[in-house]
Design an enzyme around this catalytic site. Structure first.
Site, PDB file in Angstrom:
ATOM      1  N   ARG A  55       0.808  -1.189   0.008  1.00 16.20           N
ATOM      2  CA  ARG A  55      -0.301  -0.127  -0.182  1.00 16.20           C
ATOM      3  C   ARG A  55       0.831   1.230   0.059  1.00 16.20           C
ATOM      4  O   ARG A  55       0.794   2.392  -1.117  1.00 16.20           O
ATOM      5  CB  ARG A  55      -1.015   0.000   0.845  1.00 16.20           C
ATOM      6  CG  ARG A  55      -1.812  -0.632   1.259  1.00 16.20           C
ATOM      7  CD  ARG A  55      -2.503  -1.868   2.304  1.00 16.20           C
ATOM      8  NE  ARG A  55      -1.688  -2.422   2.486  1.00 16.20           N
ATOM      9  CZ  ARG A  55      -1.864  -4.155   2.525  1.00 16.20           C
ATOM     10  NH1 ARG A  55      -3.071  -4.192   2.025  1.00 16.20           N
ATOM     11  NH2 ARG A  55      -0.781  -4.714   2.548  1.00 16.20           N
ATOM     12  N   THR A  56       1.779   1.388   1.009  1.00 15.75           N
ATOM     13  CA  THR A  56       2.539   2.262   0.840  1.00 15.75           C
ATOM     14  C   THR A  56       3.136   2.800   0.015  1.00 15.75           C
ATOM     15  O   THR A  56       3.771   4.013  -0.556  1.00 15.75           O
ATOM     16  CB  THR A  56       3.695   2.831   2.137  1.00 15.75           C
ATOM     17  OG1 THR A  56       2.388   2.351   3.819  1.00 15.75           O
ATOM     18  CG2 THR A  56       4.099   4.353   2.555  1.00 15.75           C
ATOM     19  N   LYS A  83      26.172  -5.265  -2.054  1.00 20.07           N
ATOM     20  CA  LYS A  83      27.469  -5.396  -2.094  1.00 20.07           C
ATOM     21  C   LYS A  83      27.807  -5.182  -1.207  1.00 20.07           C
ATOM     22  O   LYS A  83      29.498  -4.600  -0.984  1.00 20.07           O
ATOM     23  CB  LYS A  83      27.841  -5.268  -3.455  1.00 20.07           C
ATOM     24  CG  LYS A  83      27.324  -4.987  -4.681  1.00 20.07           C
ATOM     25  CD  LYS A  83      27.950  -4.940  -5.626  1.00 20.07           C
ATOM     26  CE  LYS A  83      27.400  -4.831  -7.145  1.00 20.07           C
ATOM     27  NZ  LYS A  83      27.582  -3.726  -7.916  1.00 20.07           N
ATOM     28  N   ARG A 105      11.033   3.742   3.568  1.00 21.70           N
ATOM     29  CA  ARG A 105      10.687   2.506   4.716  1.00 21.70           C
ATOM     30  C   ARG A 105      11.806   1.576   5.406  1.00 21.70           C
ATOM     31  O   ARG A 105      12.307   1.950   4.830  1.00 21.70           O
ATOM     32  CB  ARG A 105       9.389   1.668   4.869  1.00 21.70           C
ATOM     33  CG  ARG A 105       9.136   0.802   5.117  1.00 21.70           C
ATOM     34  CD  ARG A 105       8.572  -0.072   4.819  1.00 21.70           C
ATOM     35  NE  ARG A 105       6.765   0.521   5.254  1.00 21.70           N
ATOM     36  CZ  ARG A 105       5.311   0.047   5.486  1.00 21.70           C
ATOM     37  NH1 ARG A 105       5.783  -1.170   4.515  1.00 21.70           N
ATOM     38  NH2 ARG A 105       4.678   0.348   5.274  1.00 21.70           N
ATOM     39  N   HIS A 136       4.370   5.582  11.272  1.00 23.37           N
ATOM     40  CA  HIS A 136       4.295   5.469   9.928  1.00 23.37           C
ATOM     41  C   HIS A 136       2.415   6.980   9.962  1.00 23.37           C
ATOM     42  O   HIS A 136       1.392   7.152  10.448  1.00 23.37           O
ATOM     43  CB  HIS A 136       3.632   4.131  10.172  1.00 23.37           C
ATOM     44  CG  HIS A 136       2.703   3.875   8.815  1.00 23.37           C
ATOM     45  ND1 HIS A 136       2.674   5.001   7.474  1.00 23.37           N
ATOM     46  CD2 HIS A 136       2.583   2.526   8.312  1.00 23.37           C
ATOM     47  CE1 HIS A 136       2.714   3.534   6.533  1.00 23.37           C
ATOM     48  NE2 HIS A 136       2.674   2.800   6.804  1.00 23.37           N
TER      49      HIS A 136
HETATM   50  N1   CP Z   1      -0.151  -0.160   5.857  1.00 24.41           N
HETATM   51  C1   CP Z   1       0.650  -0.394   4.973  1.00 24.41           C
HETATM   52  O1   CP Z   1       1.657   0.016   5.662  1.00 24.41           O
HETATM   53  O2   CP Z   1       0.842  -0.997   4.071  1.00 24.41           O
HETATM   54  P1   CP Z   1       2.160  -1.520   3.521  1.00 24.41           P
HETATM   55  O3   CP Z   1       3.121  -2.422   4.416  1.00 24.41           O
HETATM   56  O4   CP Z   1       1.207  -2.581   2.323  1.00 24.41           O
HETATM   57  O5   CP Z   1       3.038  -0.362   2.741  1.00 24.41           O
END
Ligand code: CP
Length: 316
Positions: A55-56, A83, A105, A136
């Protein structure tokens, strides 16, 4: 105005309100025949994901494209990280190519703050797409926007929200609690003691160990994924027992007040924290959360990269 979005705190109430307002404009852009505007033409956004995401990652990349930014996707599996290149060298290498924003992330809490320090003076914005168990923030913004759209009042003021399940490992829970409380909601965490953080000092919320006790008074029942991959010890007797005590099954869903909504950040464990048929009920707004995620991330990118807080000129 902040240049980074590492936590909800970076925005404060004024910034959160600005993003939610801007998101209305971005939703309108998304409904056009050609859902694209030149607002960020000439800007480059990099997505740097060291952890899995559906999603993100996709919604940030879609958001950047809808604003006409160039997007570079970094894939750990095919990069020089394999590497032995360090995070610092990777980030400074990408920055040297001439970029405007880095969406990151990472499995370690605090990485977006570290990146912001390394990029000090470069003009690059750092956007946190999830760091460890910590924050988040864009998930919290899209959740808040979704709740505003689903409730008649159009705001979170006075709403009763329960966040249920594996709070201990959840970056979503922390960002949601601070964002929802900032917007005037009354938040209760519902979980067994073993799935709560060791300290909740400073968290603006209540705690309950009994989902059945709070269900009948909720406006929003927000379920969290059981993050078994982050559990290094047995925190619950079994998934079956967890599901029986804290899962939202049909019987419990029927006890929610009229108008109450069910939310989940995804990915869902159907049959664990949420019964398969409950996830598909009309008041389960999980796919609407995903749809709003694109517009919210458009608003965030626009706000951080242009410094504008009000309705932008979004001519096609
Ligand atoms: N809600 C969320 O962060 O989903 P993803 O891990 O798919 O990005």
């Amino acid at each position: 105005m902040t240049r980074h979005l590492r936590s909800i705190d970076d925005l404060g109430r004024t910034g959160v309100d600005a993003i939610l307002r801007l998101t209305d404009s971005m939703v309108e852009v998304g409904r056009r025949d050609i859902p694209k505007v030149p607002a960020l033409r000439g800007r480059t956004v990099v997505s740097l994901f060291y952890e899995a995401s559906t999603r993100t990652r996709l919604s940030f990349e879609t958001a950047a494209k809808r604003l006409s930014a160039d997007i570079m996707s970094f894939s750990v599996s095919t990069s020089a990280v394999n590497k032995g290149e360090s995070l610092r060298d990777t980030v400074l290498t990408i920055e040297a190519m001439g970029i405007d924003a880095l969406v990151v992330r990472h499995g370690s809490s605090g990485v977006p703050w570290q990146l912001a320090r390394w990029l000090e003076g470069s003009g690059v914005s750092v956007l946190n797409a999830g760091d460890g168990w910590h924050e988040h923030p864009t998930q919290a913004l899209l959740d808040a926007y979704t709740i505003c759209g689903e409730h008649k009042a159009g705001s979170l003021e006075g709403l009763r929200i329960a966040i249920v399940g594996d709070v201990k490992h959840s970056r979503v829970a922390r960002s949601d609690v601070f964002c929802f409380a900032m917007l005037g909601a009354s938040v209760t965490l519902v979980a067994p003691p073993t799935l709560l953080p060791p300290s909740l000092e400073g968290w603006p919320c209540d705690v309950s160990y009994d989902l059945d006790e709070v269900l009948g008074e909720l406006d929003v029942c927000y379920l969290l994924r059981m993050q078994q991959e982050r559990m290094t010890e047995a925190l619950i007797p079994s998934l079956r027992e967890y599901s029986a005590t804290y899962g939202l099954d049909r019987r419990r869903a029927q006890r929610l007040p009229d108008g109450a909504i069910v939310m989940h950040p995804g990915p869902m464990n159907r049959g664990v924290e949420i019964a398969p048929e409950v996830a598909d009920l009309p008041n389960a707004v999980i796919t609407r959360q995903v749809a709003n995620g694109v517009a919210v991330r458009m608003a965030v990118l626009f706000h951080l990269l242009t410094g504008l807080s009000d309705d932008p000129t979004l001519d096609a």
